[in-house]
Design a protein around this motif. Structure first.
Motif, PDB file in Angstrom:
ATOM      1  N   PHE A  25       0.830  -1.207   0.000  1.00  0.00           N
ATOM      2  CA  PHE A  25       0.000   0.000   0.000  1.00  0.00           C
ATOM      3  C   PHE A  25       0.867   1.262   0.000  1.00  0.00           C
ATOM      4  O   PHE A  25       0.536   2.257  -0.644  1.00  0.00           O
ATOM      5  N   THR A  26       1.967   1.222   0.740  1.00  0.00           N
ATOM      6  CA  THR A  26       2.877   2.373   0.764  1.00  0.00           C
ATOM      7  C   THR A  26       3.439   2.638  -0.631  1.00  0.00           C
ATOM      8  O   THR A  26       3.496   3.791  -1.092  1.00  0.00           O
ATOM      9  N   LYS A  27       3.837   1.575  -1.312  1.00  0.00           N
ATOM     10  CA  LYS A  27       4.384   1.726  -2.658  1.00  0.00           C
ATOM     11  C   LYS A  27       3.319   2.193  -3.646  1.00  0.00           C
ATOM     12  O   LYS A  27       3.583   3.033  -4.522  1.00  0.00           O
ATOM     13  N   LEU A  28       2.112   1.666  -3.512  1.00  0.00           N
ATOM     14  CA  LEU A  28       1.029   2.101  -4.386  1.00  0.00           C
ATOM     15  C   LEU A  28       0.680   3.565  -4.125  1.00  0.00           C
ATOM     16  O   LEU A  28       0.337   4.307  -5.047  1.00  0.00           O
ATOM     17  N   GLY A  29       0.773   3.990  -2.847  1.00  0.00           N
ATOM     18  CA  GLY A  29       0.535   5.395  -2.522  1.00  0.00           C
ATOM     19  C   GLY A  29       1.512   6.305  -3.255  1.00  0.00           C
ATOM     20  O   GLY A  29       1.152   7.394  -3.713  1.00  0.00           O
ATOM     21  N   ARG A  30       2.753   5.838  -3.387  1.00  0.00           N
ATOM     22  CA  ARG A  30       3.751   6.624  -4.113  1.00  0.00           C
ATOM     23  C   ARG A  30       3.397   6.670  -5.602  1.00  0.00           C
ATOM     24  O   ARG A  30       3.572   7.702  -6.257  1.00  0.00           O
ATOM     25  N   GLU A  31       2.891   5.559  -6.148  1.00  0.00           N
ATOM     26  CA  GLU A  31       2.476   5.554  -7.556  1.00  0.00           C
ATOM     27  C   GLU A  31       1.307   6.513  -7.782  1.00  0.00           C
ATOM     28  O   GLU A  31       1.248   7.201  -8.811  1.00  0.00           O
ATOM     29  N   LEU A  32       0.385   6.566  -6.830  1.00  0.00           N
ATOM     30  CA  LEU A  32      -0.723   7.526  -6.921  1.00  0.00           C
ATOM     31  C   LEU A  32      -0.189   8.952  -6.903  1.00  0.00           C
ATOM     32  O   LEU A  32      -0.643   9.809  -7.681  1.00  0.00           O
ATOM     33  N   LEU A  33       0.770   9.206  -6.028  1.00  0.00           N
ATOM     34  CA  LEU A  33       1.375  10.542  -5.925  1.00  0.00           C
ATOM     35  C   LEU A  33       1.993  10.956  -7.254  1.00  0.00           C
ATOM     36  O   LEU A  33       1.758  12.069  -7.748  1.00  0.00           O
ATOM     37  N   ILE A  34       2.770  10.071  -7.864  1.00  0.00           N
ATOM     38  CA  ILE A  34       3.425  10.381  -9.131  1.00  0.00           C
ATOM     39  C   ILE A  34       2.385  10.656 -10.220  1.00  0.00           C
ATOM     40  O   ILE A  34       2.515  11.607 -10.997  1.00  0.00           O
ATOM     41  N   ALA A  35       1.338   9.834 -10.262  1.00  0.00           N
ATOM     42  CA  ALA A  35       0.302  10.013 -11.283  1.00  0.00           C
ATOM     43  C   ALA A  35      -0.428  11.334 -11.112  1.00  0.00           C
ATOM     44  O   ALA A  35      -0.720  12.036 -12.094  1.00  0.00           O
ATOM     45  N   VAL A  36      -0.740  11.699  -9.864  1.00  0.00           N
ATOM     46  CA  VAL A  36      -1.426  12.966  -9.595  1.00  0.00           C
ATOM     47  C   VAL A  36      -0.530  14.142  -9.967  1.00  0.00           C
ATOM     48  O   VAL A  36      -0.982  15.123 -10.574  1.00  0.00           O
ATOM     49  N   LYS A  37       0.752  14.060  -9.632  1.00  0.00           N
ATOM     50  CA  LYS A  37       1.698  15.136  -9.955  1.00  0.00           C
ATOM     51  C   LYS A  37       1.794  15.335 -11.469  1.00  0.00           C
ATOM     52  O   LYS A  37       1.948  16.458 -11.958  1.00  0.00           O
ATOM     53  N   GLU A  38       1.708  14.239 -12.208  1.00  0.00           N
ATOM     54  CA  GLU A  38       1.868  14.320 -13.665  1.00  0.00           C
ATOM     55  C   GLU A  38       0.610  14.815 -14.371  1.00  0.00           C
ATOM     56  O   GLU A  38       0.707  15.565 -15.344  1.00  0.00           O
ATOM     57  N   GLY A  39      -0.562  14.381 -13.881  1.00  0.00           N
ATOM     58  CA  GLY A  39      -1.770  14.678 -14.653  1.00  0.00           C
ATOM     59  C   GLY A  39      -2.959  15.192 -13.879  1.00  0.00           C
ATOM     60  O   GLY A  39      -4.059  15.306 -14.434  1.00  0.00           O
ATOM     61  N   GLY A  40      -2.780  15.493 -12.582  1.00  0.00           N
ATOM     62  CA  GLY A  40      -3.877  16.021 -11.800  1.00  0.00           C
ATOM     63  C   GLY A  40      -4.659  14.943 -11.075  1.00  0.00           C
ATOM     64  O   GLY A  40      -4.515  13.747 -11.352  1.00  0.00           O
TER      65      GLY A  40
END
Length: 240
Positions: A25-40
């Motif tokens: 879940f921690t790693k997936l949270g980081r993937e969510l962060l990257i996706a939000v930073k890139e595209g909102g």
């Protein structure tokens, strides 16, 4: 969080995922962060975020946890860079490691150390990636759906899937990366849930290992998964 497999031992994989759920879940949270930073933060206009959300759901991350992570990402000052490492495991097994990091030097040193300790070696960019194809992979547990095999196969193919395979416990649907989101969404609309749903690096050829080399390879994967910066691991070891 390891890469493509034919799901030979679904129960073992489930048990491992349960044991490591907090870390996943921690790693997936980081993937969510990257996706939000890139595209909102709106998945309707951010296909990468939409795909990460599907991956989170396949890992049984609760909706509240997903939504809270997206909200935090919208205001977070954290910045991570996605980076890919390529190398060789025991007996020349091809290994691709996808990571996200805020310190490339630290992550590269950590990954190199794991390869060295496991009897492998980190290579240069492109040294093994030619042995893989990027594919969308969707895994559905047979017990999770009432749709029969032929109907599900037709639904997948009509939605744009490239291939459909059935084994004793699961269905595996393969798509081109560009078609993955559309196929996944159409299957979701049909009420299907997934054990796995993401774009992966799928090996074009595989290698088998003797017992000693298998133990080394298992250690390599285990130690890579323990690294906080490592998101995905792909290899061409044909696991029995």
């Amino acid at each position: 969080m390891s890469g493509h497999s034919k799901w030979h031992n679904i129960q073992a994989k489930k048990g491992k995922a349960d044991a490591a759920r907090g870390k996943i879940f921690t790693k997936l949270g980081r993937e969510l962060l990257i996706a939000v930073k890139e595209g909102g933060p709106d998945p309707a206009g951010n296909s990468k975020l939409k795909n990460v959300i599907a991956k989170c759901k396949a890992a049984n991350m609760p909706n509240d946890t997903i939504n809270n992570a997206i909200k935090r990402a919208s205001t977070s000052n954290e910045n991570y860079e996605e980076i890919t490492y390529e190398g060789y495991g025991p007996n020349g097994v091809a290994v691709i490691v996808e990571a996200s990091t805020d310190n490339k030097n630290r992550t590269a040193a950590d990954v190199r150390h794991v390869f060295d300790k496991a009897g492998g070696n980190l290579g240069t960019s492109g040294c093994v990636s030619y042995l893989f194809n990027k594919k969308g992979i969707i895994i559905i547990e047979k017990a999770s759906t009432q749709i029969d095999e032929e109907e599900l196969m037709m639904l997948a193919i009509d939605s744009g899937a490239e291939d459909f395979e059935a084994s004793e416990e699961i269905y595996e649907i393969t798509t081109a990366p560009s078609d993955f989101s559309e196929v996944r969404e159409k299957l979701e609309e049909a009420g299907l849930t997934f054990l796995e749903a993401e774009v992966q690096m799928v090996p074009t050829t595989t290698v088998t290992l003797d017992e000693k080399a298998q133990e080394k390879m298992e250690r390599l994967i285990e130690k890579l998964e323990e690294l906080d910066d490592v998101a995905n691991i792909y290899h061409n070891w044909e696991q029995e």
